[in-house]
Write a protein that holds these residues in place. Structure first.
Motif, PDB file in Angstrom:
ATOM      1  N   ASN A  86     -18.573  16.521 -19.155  1.00 51.23           N
ATOM      2  CA  ASN A  86     -18.805  15.550 -18.094  1.00 51.23           C
ATOM      3  C   ASN A  86     -17.538  15.440 -17.234  1.00 51.23           C
ATOM      4  N   ALA A  87     -17.610  14.677 -16.158  1.00 49.91           N
ATOM      5  CA  ALA A  87     -16.497  14.576 -15.206  1.00 49.91           C
ATOM      6  C   ALA A  87     -15.240  14.017 -15.857  1.00 49.91           C
ATOM      7  N   THR A  88     -15.387  13.048 -16.743  1.00 49.38           N
ATOM      8  CA  THR A  88     -14.233  12.434 -17.400  1.00 49.38           C
ATOM      9  C   THR A  88     -13.546  13.417 -18.329  1.00 49.38           C
ATOM     10  N   ASP A  89     -14.328  14.208 -19.051  1.00 45.30           N
ATOM     11  CA  ASP A  89     -13.751  15.227 -19.939  1.00 45.30           C
ATOM     12  C   ASP A  89     -12.898  16.209 -19.140  1.00 45.30           C
ATOM     13  N   LEU A  90     -13.456  16.707 -18.037  1.00 45.52           N
ATOM     14  CA  LEU A  90     -12.726  17.674 -17.217  1.00 45.52           C
ATOM     15  C   LEU A  90     -11.489  17.037 -16.596  1.00 45.52           C
ATOM     16  N   ALA A  91     -11.596  15.795 -16.150  1.00 47.09           N
ATOM     17  CA  ALA A  91     -10.437  15.105 -15.567  1.00 47.09           C
ATOM     18  C   ALA A  91      -9.332  14.946 -16.608  1.00 47.09           C
ATOM     19  N   ALA A  92      -9.699  14.671 -17.840  1.00 46.95           N
ATOM     20  CA  ALA A  92      -8.696  14.556 -18.910  1.00 46.95           C
ATOM     21  C   ALA A  92      -8.009  15.898 -19.139  1.00 46.95           C
ATOM     22  N   LEU A  93      -8.781  16.982 -19.174  1.00 45.78           N
ATOM     23  CA  LEU A  93      -8.179  18.309 -19.357  1.00 45.78           C
ATOM     24  C   LEU A  93      -7.250  18.658 -18.200  1.00 45.78           C
ATOM     25  N   ARG A  94      -7.672  18.345 -16.971  1.00 47.52           N
ATOM     26  CA  ARG A  94      -6.801  18.620 -15.815  1.00 47.52           C
ATOM     27  C   ARG A  94      -5.502  17.843 -15.930  1.00 47.52           C
ATOM     28  N   VAL A 143      -1.682  19.536 -16.169  1.00 45.90           N
ATOM     29  CA  VAL A 143      -0.609  19.179 -15.228  1.00 45.90           C
ATOM     30  C   VAL A 143       0.601  18.636 -15.975  1.00 45.90           C
ATOM     31  N   ARG A 144       0.360  17.729 -16.898  1.00 48.20           N
ATOM     32  CA  ARG A 144       1.469  17.135 -17.650  1.00 48.20           C
ATOM     33  C   ARG A 144       2.155  18.175 -18.524  1.00 48.20           C
ATOM     34  N   GLU A 145       1.380  19.112 -19.083  1.00 51.46           N
ATOM     35  CA  GLU A 145       1.970  20.187 -19.884  1.00 51.46           C
ATOM     36  C   GLU A 145       2.882  21.051 -19.018  1.00 51.46           C
ATOM     37  N   GLN A 146       2.440  21.354 -17.796  1.00 53.83           N
ATOM     38  CA  GLN A 146       3.243  22.157 -16.880  1.00 53.83           C
ATOM     39  C   GLN A 146       4.561  21.468 -16.554  1.00 53.83           C
ATOM     40  N   ARG A 147       4.573  20.152 -16.564  1.00 53.25           N
ATOM     41  CA  ARG A 147       5.798  19.375 -16.309  1.00 53.25           C
ATOM     42  C   ARG A 147       6.637  19.195 -17.572  1.00 53.25           C
ATOM     43  N   GLY A 148       6.105  19.638 -18.705  1.00 54.40           N
ATOM     44  CA  GLY A 148       6.814  19.465 -19.967  1.00 54.40           C
ATOM     45  C   GLY A 148       6.750  18.049 -20.502  1.00 54.40           C
ATOM     46  N   GLU A 149       5.678  17.332 -20.171  1.00 58.35           N
ATOM     47  CA  GLU A 149       5.532  15.934 -20.578  1.00 58.35           C
ATOM     48  C   GLU A 149       4.477  15.791 -21.671  1.00 58.35           C
ATOM     49  N   TRP A 150       4.700  14.871 -22.578  1.00 59.66           N
ATOM     50  CA  TRP A 150       3.717  14.543 -23.604  1.00 59.66           C
ATOM     51  C   TRP A 150       2.772  13.495 -23.055  1.00 59.66           C
ATOM     52  N   VAL A 151       1.562  13.457 -23.603  1.00 60.37           N
ATOM     53  CA  VAL A 151       0.546  12.514 -23.137  1.00 60.37           C
ATOM     54  C   VAL A 151       0.018  11.731 -24.325  1.00 60.37           C
ATOM     55  N   SER A 152       0.028  10.429 -24.190  1.00 62.05           N
ATOM     56  CA  SER A 152      -0.525   9.561 -25.225  1.00 62.05           C
ATOM     57  C   SER A 152      -1.976   9.235 -24.890  1.00 62.05           C
ATOM     58  N   PRO A 153      -2.757   8.838 -25.886  1.00 67.55           N
ATOM     59  CA  PRO A 153      -4.131   8.400 -25.594  1.00 67.55           C
ATOM     60  C   PRO A 153      -4.157   7.243 -24.582  1.00 67.55           C
ATOM     61  N   VAL A 171      -1.599  13.734 -27.331  1.00 68.30           N
ATOM     62  CA  VAL A 171      -2.780  14.588 -27.186  1.00 68.30           C
ATOM     63  C   VAL A 171      -2.308  15.876 -26.525  1.00 68.30           C
ATOM     64  N   ALA A 172      -2.686  17.006 -27.100  1.00 67.67           N
ATOM     65  CA  ALA A 172      -2.291  18.307 -26.558  1.00 67.67           C
ATOM     66  C   ALA A 172      -3.520  19.172 -26.346  1.00 67.67           C
ATOM     67  N   ILE A 173      -3.489  19.924 -25.272  1.00 64.29           N
ATOM     68  CA  ILE A 173      -4.570  20.867 -24.996  1.00 64.29           C
ATOM     69  C   ILE A 173      -4.407  22.067 -25.933  1.00 64.29           C
ATOM     70  N   THR A 174      -5.517  22.620 -26.388  1.00 62.43           N
ATOM     71  CA  THR A 174      -5.455  23.765 -27.303  1.00 62.43           C
ATOM     72  C   THR A 174      -5.334  25.070 -26.510  1.00 62.43           C
ATOM     73  N   GLU A 175      -4.945  26.110 -27.186  1.00 63.56           N
ATOM     74  CA  GLU A 175      -4.870  27.428 -26.548  1.00 63.56           C
ATOM     75  C   GLU A 175      -6.255  27.858 -26.053  1.00 63.56           C
TER      76      GLU A 175
END
Length: 154
Positions: free
Chosen positions: A43-51, A55-65, A106-110
């Motif tokens: 759904n749109a929210t799932d994709l927005a979370a992945l995006r 972006v945050r991974e590219q900046r080298g930032e961690w993301v909390s729930p 929360v981290a995105i998987t390979e």
């Protein structure tokens, strides 16, 4: 109630054309995201979370729930359900925070990273190529303009 705005000057016409271009661009983005959501069965929210995570991974930032909830403007209960869904589908992992053992990130998987870039990669290449004829000053103006539009809509 705000009355319908009618352009009266050349400047007004230019502003109207810019607004129409923004609308066309956002429509194109909506179509692209809709296709990707369908392809990825999200759904749109799932994709927005992945995006957000990309972006945050590219900046080298961690993301909390909590940051995901804030970014998506959803409740913590909805965030838990979202993360459960994305974990179950193999798109994210919940991990201990590297510096605070009480917190989680929360981290995105390979798997998700590969899927995301497979679906977005070609479009991103075309978008970068379309900017080739713009000068640095023109790109800075576009960046400033889009930032101002984001703030106006926020």
């Amino acid at each position: 109630m705000v009355e319908r705005w009618v352009p009266r000057t050349e400047r007004d016409e230019l502003v109207m054309a810019a607004m129409a271009s923004v609308r066309s661009f956002t429509d194109a983005m909506d179509r692209m995201h809709g296709g990707i959501r369908s392809d990825m069965d999200m759904n749109a929210t799932d994709l927005a979370a992945l995006r957000m995570l990309i972006v945050r991974e590219q900046r080298g930032e961690w993301v909390s729930p909590h940051e995901i909830a804030e970014h998506l403007a959803i409740s913590t209960a909805s965030t838990t359900k979202l993360l459960d869904r994305l974990s179950e589908s193999g798109h994210v992992e919940r991990r201990p925070h590297p510096h605070d053992r009480r917190a989680r990130i929360v981290a995105i998987t390979e798997h998700a990273r590969r899927e995301f870039y497979r679906r977005f990669g070609e479009r991103m290449v075309r978008m970068r190529e379309s900017m080739a004829d713009y000068s640095d000053d023109e790109l800075r103006a576009v960046i400033r303009f889009l930032g101002d539009m984001e703030e106006a809509l926020g």
